[in-house]
Design a protein around this motif. Structure first.
Motif, PDB file in Angstrom:
ATOM      1  N   ASP A 139     -18.786  -5.789  15.899  1.00 15.33           N
ATOM      2  CA  ASP A 139     -19.221  -7.131  16.287  1.00 15.33           C
ATOM      3  C   ASP A 139     -18.095  -8.054  16.730  1.00 15.33           C
ATOM      4  O   ASP A 139     -18.355  -9.076  17.369  1.00 15.33           O
ATOM      5  N   LEU A 140     -16.852  -7.752  16.382  1.00 12.50           N
ATOM      6  CA  LEU A 140     -15.760  -8.680  16.659  1.00 12.50           C
ATOM      7  C   LEU A 140     -15.492  -8.763  18.156  1.00 12.50           C
ATOM      8  O   LEU A 140     -15.234  -7.753  18.807  1.00 12.50           O
ATOM      9  N   PRO A 141     -15.552  -9.967  18.739  1.00 17.63           N
ATOM     10  CA  PRO A 141     -15.276 -10.093  20.176  1.00 17.63           C
ATOM     11  C   PRO A 141     -13.862  -9.632  20.514  1.00 17.63           C
ATOM     12  O   PRO A 141     -12.928  -9.820  19.728  1.00 17.63           O
ATOM     13  N   GLU A 142     -13.724  -9.058  21.675  1.00 17.28           N
ATOM     14  CA  GLU A 142     -12.410  -8.581  22.108  1.00 17.28           C
ATOM     15  C   GLU A 142     -11.422  -9.745  22.178  1.00 17.28           C
ATOM     16  O   GLU A 142     -11.716 -10.800  22.730  1.00 17.28           O
ATOM     17  N   GLY A 143     -10.257  -9.555  21.588  1.00 20.89           N
ATOM     18  CA  GLY A 143      -9.221 -10.575  21.624  1.00 20.89           C
ATOM     19  C   GLY A 143      -9.358 -11.672  20.592  1.00 20.89           C
ATOM     20  O   GLY A 143      -8.503 -12.556  20.510  1.00 20.89           O
ATOM     21  N   ALA A 144     -10.415 -11.638  19.779  1.00 20.71           N
ATOM     22  CA  ALA A 144     -10.630 -12.724  18.815  1.00 20.71           C
ATOM     23  C   ALA A 144      -9.591 -12.730  17.704  1.00 20.71           C
ATOM     24  O   ALA A 144      -9.272 -13.783  17.154  1.00 20.71           O
ATOM     25  N   ASP A 145      -9.078 -11.552  17.354  1.00 25.93           N
ATOM     26  CA  ASP A 145      -8.116 -11.450  16.253  1.00 25.93           C
ATOM     27  C   ASP A 145      -6.699 -11.514  16.805  1.00 25.93           C
ATOM     28  O   ASP A 145      -6.170 -10.533  17.317  1.00 25.93           O
ATOM     29  N   GLN A 146      -6.079 -12.687  16.675  1.00 25.29           N
ATOM     30  CA  GLN A 146      -4.704 -12.883  17.138  1.00 25.29           C
ATOM     31  C   GLN A 146      -3.717 -12.964  15.977  1.00 25.29           C
ATOM     32  O   GLN A 146      -2.564 -13.346  16.166  1.00 25.29           O
ATOM     33  N   GLN A 147      -4.172 -12.593  14.781  1.00 27.24           N
ATOM     34  CA  GLN A 147      -3.340 -12.700  13.593  1.00 27.24           C
ATOM     35  C   GLN A 147      -2.875 -11.317  13.132  1.00 27.24           C
ATOM     36  O   GLN A 147      -3.476 -10.298  13.473  1.00 27.24           O
ATOM     37  N   ALA A 148      -1.816 -11.300  12.331  1.00 24.81           N
ATOM     38  CA  ALA A 148      -1.333 -10.035  11.772  1.00 24.81           C
ATOM     39  C   ALA A 148      -2.368  -9.475  10.803  1.00 24.81           C
ATOM     40  O   ALA A 148      -3.060 -10.219  10.105  1.00 24.81           O
ATOM     41  N   SER A 149      -2.477  -8.164  10.755  1.00 22.93           N
ATOM     42  CA  SER A 149      -3.394  -7.530   9.808  1.00 22.93           C
ATOM     43  C   SER A 149      -2.825  -7.609   8.397  1.00 22.93           C
ATOM     44  O   SER A 149      -1.657  -7.968   8.195  1.00 22.93           O
ATOM     45  N   GLY A 150      -3.646  -7.259   7.411  1.00 22.82           N
ATOM     46  CA  GLY A 150      -3.224  -7.373   6.022  1.00 22.82           C
ATOM     47  C   GLY A 150      -2.001  -6.551   5.677  1.00 22.82           C
ATOM     48  O   GLY A 150      -1.203  -6.943   4.815  1.00 22.82           O
ATOM     49  N   ASP A 151      -1.829  -5.405   6.335  1.00 26.24           N
ATOM     50  CA  ASP A 151      -0.665  -4.556   6.060  1.00 26.24           C
ATOM     51  C   ASP A 151       0.357  -4.589   7.190  1.00 26.24           C
ATOM     52  O   ASP A 151       1.323  -3.822   7.187  1.00 26.24           O
ATOM     53  N   GLY A 152       0.134  -5.469   8.161  1.00 26.96           N
ATOM     54  CA  GLY A 152       1.066  -5.578   9.270  1.00 26.96           C
ATOM     55  C   GLY A 152       0.983  -4.433  10.255  1.00 26.96           C
ATOM     56  O   GLY A 152       1.824  -4.321  11.152  1.00 26.96           O
ATOM     57  N   LYS A 153      -0.024  -3.584  10.115  1.00 19.58           N
ATOM     58  CA  LYS A 153      -0.163  -2.428  11.000  1.00 19.58           C
ATOM     59  C   LYS A 153      -1.197  -2.710  12.081  1.00 19.58           C
ATOM     60  O   LYS A 153      -1.553  -3.852  12.331  1.00 19.58           O
ATOM     61  N   GLY A 154      -1.691  -1.661  12.722  1.00 21.75           N
ATOM     62  CA  GLY A 154      -2.540  -1.815  13.894  1.00 21.75           C
ATOM     63  C   GLY A 154      -3.948  -2.277  13.594  1.00 21.75           C
ATOM     64  O   GLY A 154      -4.325  -2.517  12.438  1.00 21.75           O
ATOM     65  N   LYS A 155      -4.740  -2.373  14.669  1.00 25.83           N
ATOM     66  CA  LYS A 155      -6.077  -2.946  14.562  1.00 25.83           C
ATOM     67  C   LYS A 155      -7.150  -2.011  15.113  1.00 25.83           C
ATOM     68  O   LYS A 155      -8.170  -2.459  15.630  1.00 25.83           O
ATOM     69  N   SER A 156      -6.930  -0.733  14.972  1.00 24.20           N
ATOM     70  CA  SER A 156      -7.966   0.224  15.339  1.00 24.20           C
ATOM     71  C   SER A 156      -9.026   0.257  14.244  1.00 24.20           C
ATOM     72  O   SER A 156      -8.822  -0.249  13.132  1.00 24.20           O
ATOM     73  N   VAL A 157     -10.164   0.862  14.546  1.00 24.25           N
ATOM     74  CA  VAL A 157     -11.208   1.012  13.531  1.00 24.25           C
ATOM     75  C   VAL A 157     -10.687   1.847  12.367  1.00 24.25           C
ATOM     76  O   VAL A 157     -10.922   1.527  11.190  1.00 24.25           O
ATOM     77  N   THR A 158      -9.953   2.900  12.670  1.00 27.05           N
ATOM     78  CA  THR A 158      -9.404   3.760  11.611  1.00 27.05           C
ATOM     79  C   THR A 158      -8.483   2.973  10.686  1.00 27.05           C
ATOM     80  O   THR A 158      -8.573   3.084   9.452  1.00 27.05           O
ATOM     81  N   GLU A 159      -7.607   2.168  11.257  1.00 24.45           N
ATOM     82  CA  GLU A 159      -6.686   1.378  10.428  1.00 24.45           C
ATOM     83  C   GLU A 159      -7.435   0.309   9.645  1.00 24.45           C
ATOM     84  O   GLU A 159      -7.071  -0.012   8.502  1.00 24.45           O
ATOM     85  N   SER A 160      -8.497  -0.221  10.230  1.00 20.36           N
ATOM     86  CA  SER A 160      -9.319  -1.194   9.506  1.00 20.36           C
ATOM     87  C   SER A 160     -10.025  -0.530   8.332  1.00 20.36           C
ATOM     88  O   SER A 160     -10.139  -1.116   7.245  1.00 20.36           O
ATOM     89  N   GLU A 161     -10.513   0.690   8.520  1.00 19.87           N
ATOM     90  CA  GLU A 161     -11.154   1.427   7.427  1.00 19.87           C
ATOM     91  C   GLU A 161     -10.157   1.719   6.308  1.00 19.87           C
ATOM     92  O   GLU A 161     -10.512   1.666   5.120  1.00 19.87           O
ATOM     93  N   THR A 162      -8.921   1.996   6.666  1.00 17.71           N
ATOM     94  CA  THR A 162      -7.886   2.249   5.660  1.00 17.71           C
ATOM     95  C   THR A 162      -7.678   1.021   4.783  1.00 17.71           C
ATOM     96  O   THR A 162      -7.593   1.121   3.548  1.00 17.71           O
ATOM     97  N   ARG A 163      -7.603  -0.147   5.407  1.00 15.42           N
ATOM     98  CA  ARG A 163      -7.411  -1.384   4.636  1.00 15.42           C
ATOM     99  C   ARG A 163      -8.642  -1.694   3.790  1.00 15.42           C
ATOM    100  O   ARG A 163      -8.528  -2.143   2.642  1.00 15.42           O
ATOM    101  N   LEU A 164      -9.823  -1.472   4.357  1.00 18.36           N
ATOM    102  CA  LEU A 164     -11.058  -1.715   3.613  1.00 18.36           C
ATOM    103  C   LEU A 164     -11.134  -0.814   2.384  1.00 18.36           C
ATOM    104  O   LEU A 164     -11.511  -1.261   1.291  1.00 18.36           O
ATOM    105  N   ALA A 165     -10.766   0.446   2.538  1.00 18.56           N
ATOM    106  CA  ALA A 165     -10.812   1.392   1.422  1.00 18.56           C
ATOM    107  C   ALA A 165      -9.930   0.934   0.267  1.00 18.56           C
ATOM    108  O   ALA A 165     -10.278   1.109  -0.914  1.00 18.56           O
ATOM    109  N   ARG A 166      -8.800   0.335   0.582  1.00 17.00           N
ATOM    110  CA  ARG A 166      -7.892  -0.117  -0.475  1.00 17.00           C
ATOM    111  C   ARG A 166      -8.528  -1.192  -1.347  1.00 17.00           C
ATOM    112  O   ARG A 166      -8.161  -1.349  -2.514  1.00 17.00           O
ATOM    113  N   MET A 167      -9.469  -1.943  -0.793  1.00 17.85           N
ATOM    114  CA  MET A 167     -10.112  -2.999  -1.576  1.00 17.85           C
ATOM    115  C   MET A 167     -10.904  -2.436  -2.749  1.00 17.85           C
ATOM    116  O   MET A 167     -11.156  -3.146  -3.731  1.00 17.85           O
ATOM    117  N   ILE A 168     -11.314  -1.178  -2.655  1.00 16.11           N
ATOM    118  CA  ILE A 168     -12.020  -0.555  -3.787  1.00 16.11           C
ATOM    119  C   ILE A 168     -11.168   0.558  -4.404  1.00 16.11           C
ATOM    120  O   ILE A 168     -11.682   1.478  -5.042  1.00 16.11           O
TER     121      ILE A 168
END
Length: 360
Positions: free
Chosen positions: A223-252
């Motif tokens: 759902d996230l519009p293209e270009g909407a996220d101009q901030q650093a990610s939580g771990d300072g890494k990339g913004k692919s779906v895979t990397e987002s899933e990695t960060r989400l998994a850490r929350m649990i």
């Protein structure tokens, strides 16, 4: 109150609206009463005004050119300022010193004031960008609930009889009235949305960390519009779906390999629902006001306009897009038009007089 812009340039051919925020700078160019260009750029204002200088230097040429300038702000609350009054004064001073042409500061219900008068009007100026958007939309839709879901916060503003009809004005008041919900589709830590989540048949508590943010959720759901996220990610890494899933998994407390893609999508949808629920509860309260007509639509604005569409469906209300309401005032489909709503609003408000009561 007559705008200093109007006094300096009775019929400005070129107006630039500015929204100086704590993490973004937004600007909109209006020529001939029509929005011609819009831009948003990241700005880590908490580091001080030099960060604003750096962001300004990287903006398109039109943003740094001669024009009448209308300025609203939310950045006065950032850590680099002693308090809101100091923040308003410094940001107004920066605008007067860096923008080429007449500069006026938006003071909400008081209209526009000169930059030199900003400190004395700090309470009216501080974080009044929501008022500009509602005031402009009220000229086109007499009764509605404006829902502007941004990267960090959400504004829910009743428009009644063509005017902004918020019960609160400052941040503290609007937090109490439900007109400011401190949640957005990019920067909100997931820990602010829930303290438990379902996963593999169990209800698990979350890590008390900021491993993952709302942008990860909406990248995973698509759902996230293209270009909407101009901030650093939580771990300072990339913004692919895979990397987002990695960060989400850490929350649990897990690694991405411990779940399937569908499992992570389901977990992301849980947090998306939690955020939508926050907006639903606030909107339901505001729509229950006696002065809000039963047929009043929602107006969707901001990077999270897609959430407003879902909210309207849940509430059984029509949903109007900010860009659709102002379609005749926006040339083509400029990038960031909805995301930069307040910048468009102050530019358009300053470029033309308010309609008379009889014209409403």
């Amino acid at each position: 109150m007559r705008s200093p812009l109007a006094a300096a340039l009775p019929h400005p051919a070129r107006t630039i609206g500015w929204d100086l925020g704590g993490v973004h700078v937004k600007a909109a160019l209006v020529e001939g009463g029509v929005v011609r260009a819009v831009v948003q750029a990241p700005c880590p204002l908490w580091r001080g005004l030099p960060a604003l200088d750096d962001t300004f230097a990287g903006l398109p040429d039109w943003a740094r050119g001669e024009a009448a300038h209308a300025v609203t702000m939310t950045g006065e609350l950032t850590d680099c300022f002693a308090d809101r009054t100091d923040g308003v004064a410094q940001l107004a001073g920066w605008a007067a010193g860096h923008l080429s042409g007449a500069v006026a500061i938006y003071a909400g219900r008081a209209g526009f004031v000169a930059a030199a008068e900003a400190e004395a009007n700090a309470a009216a100026i501080a974080s009044a960008n929501w008022h500009a958007t509602a005031a402009l939309l009220g000229r086109h839709v007499p009764d509605a609930l404006l829902v502007d879901v941004g990267s960090t916060t959400s504004d829910l503003i009743p428009i009644v009889g063509g005017r902004a009809a918020a019960a609160g004005y400052g941040d503290a008041e609007r937090l109490e009235t439900g007109e400011l919900v401190y949640t957005g589709v990019v920067r909100t830590p997931l820990l602010a949305l829930a303290d438990h989540a379902p996963f593999q048949g169990r209800r698990t508590r979350l890590m008390a960390e900021t491993f993952s943010h709302a942008a990860d959720v909406y990248r995973i759901t698509g759902d996230l519009p293209e270009g909407a996220d101009q901030q650093a990610s939580g771990d300072g890494k990339g913004k692919s779906v895979t990397e987002s899933e990695t960060r989400l998994a850490r929350m649990i407390g897990r690694d991405r390999g411990e779940g399937t893609d569908e499992a992570w999508r389901a977990l992301a949808r849980h947090f998306a629902e939690a955020q939508l629920r926050l907006l639903h509860d606030a909107a339901a309260g505001l729509l229950s006001r006696p002065d809000m007509p039963a047929a009043a639509p929602l107006i969707a604005c901001g990077a999270g306009a897609f959430l407003v569409e879902a909210l309207a469906q849940r509430l059984g209300r029509r949903c109007l897009a900010f860009t659709a309401v102002l379609a005749e005032r926006i040339a083509g489909r400029p990038d960031w038009a909805s995301t930069c709503g307040p910048a468009l609003a102050v530019a358009l408000l300053s470029a033309e007089p308010a309609p008379t009561k009889e014209a409403r």
